[in-house]
Design a protein around this motif. Structure first.
Motif, PDB file in Angstrom:
ATOM      1  N   VAL A 274     -16.854   3.131  -8.692  1.00  0.00           N
ATOM      2  CA  VAL A 274     -16.304   1.918  -8.159  1.00  0.00           C
ATOM      3  C   VAL A 274     -14.836   2.262  -7.178  1.00  0.00           C
ATOM      4  CG1 VAL A 274     -14.533  -0.111  -8.938  1.00  0.00           C
ATOM      5  CG2 VAL A 274     -16.591   0.673 -10.406  1.00  0.00           C
ATOM      6  N   GLU A 275     -15.208   1.893  -5.931  1.00  0.00           N
ATOM      7  CA  GLU A 275     -14.145   2.457  -5.021  1.00  0.00           C
ATOM      8  C   GLU A 275     -12.944   1.475  -4.607  1.00  0.00           C
ATOM      9  OE1 GLU A 275     -14.842   3.283  -0.168  1.00  0.00           O
ATOM     10  OE2 GLU A 275     -16.387   4.112  -1.446  1.00  0.00           O
ATOM     11  N   VAL A 276     -11.610   1.825  -4.496  1.00  0.00           N
ATOM     12  CA  VAL A 276     -10.689   1.162  -4.262  1.00  0.00           C
ATOM     13  C   VAL A 276     -10.417   1.251  -2.826  1.00  0.00           C
ATOM     14  CG1 VAL A 276      -8.341   0.800  -4.672  1.00  0.00           C
ATOM     15  CG2 VAL A 276      -9.619   1.691  -6.767  1.00  0.00           C
ATOM     16  N   GLU A 277     -10.364   0.095  -2.111  1.00  0.00           N
ATOM     17  CA  GLU A 277     -10.051   0.112  -0.660  1.00  0.00           C
ATOM     18  C   GLU A 277      -9.014  -1.035  -0.425  1.00  0.00           C
ATOM     19  OE1 GLU A 277     -12.401   0.795   3.603  1.00  0.00           O
ATOM     20  OE2 GLU A 277     -13.142  -0.856   1.799  1.00  0.00           O
ATOM     21  N   VAL A 278      -7.764  -0.633  -0.254  1.00  0.00           N
ATOM     22  CA  VAL A 278      -6.682  -1.617   0.176  1.00  0.00           C
ATOM     23  C   VAL A 278      -5.973  -1.306   1.244  1.00  0.00           C
ATOM     24  CG1 VAL A 278      -4.667  -2.343  -0.927  1.00  0.00           C
ATOM     25  CG2 VAL A 278      -6.339  -1.957  -2.719  1.00  0.00           C
ATOM     26  N   PHE A 279      -6.103  -2.145   2.092  1.00  0.00           N
ATOM     27  CA  PHE A 279      -5.222  -1.981   3.180  1.00  0.00           C
ATOM     28  C   PHE A 279      -3.880  -2.994   3.218  1.00  0.00           C
ATOM     29  CE2 PHE A 279      -9.364  -2.070   6.129  1.00  0.00           C
ATOM     30  CZ  PHE A 279      -9.628  -0.662   5.612  1.00  0.00           C
ATOM     31  N   SER A 280      -2.861  -2.407   3.042  1.00  0.00           N
ATOM     32  CA  SER A 280      -1.553  -3.195   2.902  1.00  0.00           C
ATOM     33  C   SER A 280      -0.485  -2.713   3.306  1.00  0.00           C
ATOM     34  CB  SER A 280      -1.397  -3.190   1.213  1.00  0.00           C
ATOM     35  OG  SER A 280      -0.278  -3.619   0.950  1.00  0.00           O
ATOM     36  N   ALA A 281      -0.066  -3.070   4.867  1.00  0.00           N
ATOM     37  CA  ALA A 281       0.659  -2.449   5.708  1.00  0.00           C
ATOM     38  C   ALA A 281       2.059  -2.977   5.214  1.00  0.00           C
ATOM     39  CB  ALA A 281       0.503  -3.022   7.256  1.00  0.00           C
ATOM     40  N   LYS A 282       2.645  -4.142   4.713  1.00  0.00           N
ATOM     41  CA  LYS A 282       3.756  -4.546   4.315  1.00  0.00           C
ATOM     42  C   LYS A 282       4.117  -4.138   2.810  1.00  0.00           C
ATOM     43  CE  LYS A 282       3.731  -8.255   7.576  1.00  0.00           C
ATOM     44  NZ  LYS A 282       3.922  -9.764   7.673  1.00  0.00           N
ATOM     45  N   ASN A 283       3.142  -3.839   1.933  1.00  0.00           N
ATOM     46  CA  ASN A 283       3.511  -3.494   0.665  1.00  0.00           C
ATOM     47  C   ASN A 283       3.165  -1.895   0.255  1.00  0.00           C
ATOM     48  OD1 ASN A 283       3.920  -3.601  -2.172  1.00  0.00           O
ATOM     49  ND2 ASN A 283       2.500  -5.236  -2.630  1.00  0.00           N
ATOM     50  N   TRP A 284       1.781  -1.960  -0.185  1.00  0.00           N
ATOM     51  CA  TRP A 284       1.494  -0.562  -0.889  1.00  0.00           C
ATOM     52  C   TRP A 284       1.734   0.527   0.280  1.00  0.00           C
ATOM     53  CZ3 TRP A 284       1.379  -0.366  -5.770  1.00  0.00           C
ATOM     54  CH2 TRP A 284       1.283  -1.512  -6.663  1.00  0.00           C
ATOM     55  N   TRP A 285       1.271   0.547   1.514  1.00  0.00           N
ATOM     56  CA  TRP A 285       1.467   1.543   2.496  1.00  0.00           C
ATOM     57  C   TRP A 285       2.990   1.987   2.452  1.00  0.00           C
ATOM     58  CZ3 TRP A 285      -2.397   0.080   7.011  1.00  0.00           C
ATOM     59  CH2 TRP A 285      -3.511   0.307   6.211  1.00  0.00           C
ATOM     60  N   ARG A 286       3.762   1.450   2.231  1.00  0.00           N
ATOM     61  CA  ARG A 286       5.317   1.668   2.337  1.00  0.00           C
ATOM     62  C   ARG A 286       5.370   2.334   0.881  1.00  0.00           C
ATOM     63  NH1 ARG A 286       8.186  -3.643   5.093  1.00  0.00           N
ATOM     64  NH2 ARG A 286       7.137  -3.656   6.920  1.00  0.00           N
ATOM     65  N   ARG A 287       4.640   2.493  -0.078  1.00  0.00           N
ATOM     66  CA  ARG A 287       5.130   3.082  -1.347  1.00  0.00           C
ATOM     67  C   ARG A 287       4.767   4.763  -1.172  1.00  0.00           C
ATOM     68  NH1 ARG A 287       4.629  -1.441  -6.174  1.00  0.00           N
ATOM     69  NH2 ARG A 287       4.808  -3.254  -4.959  1.00  0.00           N
ATOM     70  N   ASP A 288       5.160   5.454  -2.212  1.00  0.00           N
ATOM     71  CA  ASP A 288       4.785   6.881  -2.360  1.00  0.00           C
ATOM     72  C   ASP A 288       3.312   6.712  -2.848  1.00  0.00           C
ATOM     73  OD1 ASP A 288       5.677   9.864  -2.960  1.00  0.00           O
ATOM     74  OD2 ASP A 288       4.651   9.080  -4.561  1.00  0.00           O
ATOM     75  N   PRO A 289       2.556   7.898  -2.223  1.00  0.00           N
ATOM     76  CA  PRO A 289       1.023   7.677  -2.285  1.00  0.00           C
ATOM     77  C   PRO A 289       0.853   8.003  -3.914  1.00  0.00           C
ATOM     78  CG  PRO A 289       1.924   9.076  -0.385  1.00  0.00           C
ATOM     79  CD  PRO A 289       2.964   8.509  -1.095  1.00  0.00           C
ATOM     80  N   ASP A 290       1.554   8.691  -4.668  1.00  0.00           N
ATOM     81  CA  ASP A 290       1.271   8.877  -5.937  1.00  0.00           C
ATOM     82  C   ASP A 290       1.615   7.532  -6.797  1.00  0.00           C
ATOM     83  OD1 ASP A 290       0.598  11.689  -5.879  1.00  0.00           O
ATOM     84  OD2 ASP A 290       2.900  12.226  -5.918  1.00  0.00           O
ATOM     85  N   GLU A 291       2.595   6.689  -6.291  1.00  0.00           N
ATOM     86  CA  GLU A 291       2.720   5.402  -7.033  1.00  0.00           C
ATOM     87  C   GLU A 291       1.255   4.616  -6.709  1.00  0.00           C
ATOM     88  OE1 GLU A 291       5.567   1.672  -6.598  1.00  0.00           O
ATOM     89  OE2 GLU A 291       6.035   3.225  -5.483  1.00  0.00           O
ATOM     90  N   ILE A 292       1.031   4.708  -5.719  1.00  0.00           N
ATOM     91  CA  ILE A 292      -0.316   3.926  -5.305  1.00  0.00           C
ATOM     92  C   ILE A 292      -1.391   4.446  -6.328  1.00  0.00           C
ATOM     93  CG2 ILE A 292      -2.039   3.323  -3.591  1.00  0.00           C
ATOM     94  CD1 ILE A 292       0.396   3.768  -1.516  1.00  0.00           C
TER      95      ILE A 292
END
Length: 304
Positions: A274-292
């Motif tokens: 099961v592969e996670v693919e989230v494009f999220s410029a205003k939210n998740w991409w602004r967070r620390d990679p380990d938090e994501i």
């Protein structure tokens, strides 16, 4: 050249029978991270280490990351971590305004297929492209897609990496993909590769693009019966999304019944990652990679 595991072999293999319909709790080895989920903010070598350290079993890198470095070194690093490359993203768009441009697109995809083989990718994800600039002929664009996929199939068979046609939401029909439903993708597969004779052509099911389809569950079952499901991507559709490309939701934050969809996909014979693919410029991409990655791990085990 890697060996392609057929759908029939997956269904009869006890390893996959054990994985069938089980909970993902404690099974991050069955989960993969598409590197776009981390926003492409770090070199791929760093991303590979992060994903492995977080306990995931798979990774799906993008071409621009791989082509920026040494594909053999990246493949070696991925193997050293024991990661499965669940997909290689993604194809050059096929439709073109001129024959020369079309042939250049084919050549680009053939080169990418060789890189996918070096990475031992389970599939090469085909986002087939929309209508050429200035065109109003969607039928012609679809004809070019059919011709292009047929031509690439020979290379896919030679290198041992199946083509995974990924239908995109119809809002992308003009610019990104004239292939918009699973049923449409299956029809294309059957016309080019009847009855899955080559085992080198199938589909990638991305719930962000297909969750709305009233024929979704029937189409997934048909894909499973044809042994065509090569990848399964998860994210969520936010009720108040404000960017159709870059505002996907993390699993559990939107309106999609992810558990029901995974149940349908797996009961149809799919037993891979099961592969996670989230494009999220205003939210998740602004967070620390380990938090994501931590959020991905939690949501996969609790929501999916």
């Amino acid at each position: 050249m890697r060996t392609v595991t057929s759908g029939r072999e997956r269904l009869s293999n006890p390893k996959y029978e054990r994985a069938f319909m089980e909970t993902l709790q404690g099974r991050l080895d069955r989960c993969s991270i598409n590197t776009a989920t981390l926003g492409h903010r770090e070199p791929l070598s760093v991303t590979i280490d992060r994903i492995a350290k977080a306990g995931f079993g798979g990774i799906a890198p993008w071409r621009h990351e791989v082509e920026a470095g040494d594909v053999r070194q990246m493949a070696k690093q991925i193997r050293a971590h024991g990661l499965t490359v669940t997909g290689y993203c993604r194809s050059t768009y096929l439709p073109a305004a001129t024959r020369g441009e079309f042939e250049a697109n084919i050549a680009s995809n053939k080169a990418a297929l060789h890189d996918a083989a070096e990475l031992n990718a389970r599939c090469f994800v085909m986002v087939v492209g929309g209508m050429p600039e200035g065109s109003r002929d969607i039928c012609a664009a679809r004809a070019q897609v059919s011709e292009g996929v047929a031509e690439l199939l020979d290379t896919a068979k030679q290198v041992g990496v199946p083509l995974a046609l990924e239908p995109l939401h119809p809002m992308y029909a003009a610019d990104r993909s004239v292939l918009n439903t699973i049923a449409q993708a299956l029809d294309l597969c059957e016309r080019i590769d009847p009855k899955g004779a080559s085992e080198a052509l199938g589909i990638a099911i991305d719930i962000y693009h297909c969750w709305w389809d009233p024929d979704l569950f029937q189409s997934i079952q048909s894909a499973g019966m044809a042994h065509r499901i090569l990848a399964f991507h998860v994210s969520d559709w936010l009720r108040d999304t404000d960017d159709m490309l870059l505002d996907r939701g993390m699993m559990g934050d939107g309106v999609v019944d992810l558990r029901a969809l995974r149940r349908c996909v797996e009961s149809s014979g799919y037993a891979e990652h099961v592969e996670v693919e989230v494009f999220s410029a205003k939210n998740w991409w602004r967070r620390d990679p380990d938090e994501i990655l931590l959020a991905c791990a939690e949501r996969l085990q609790v929501v999916c």
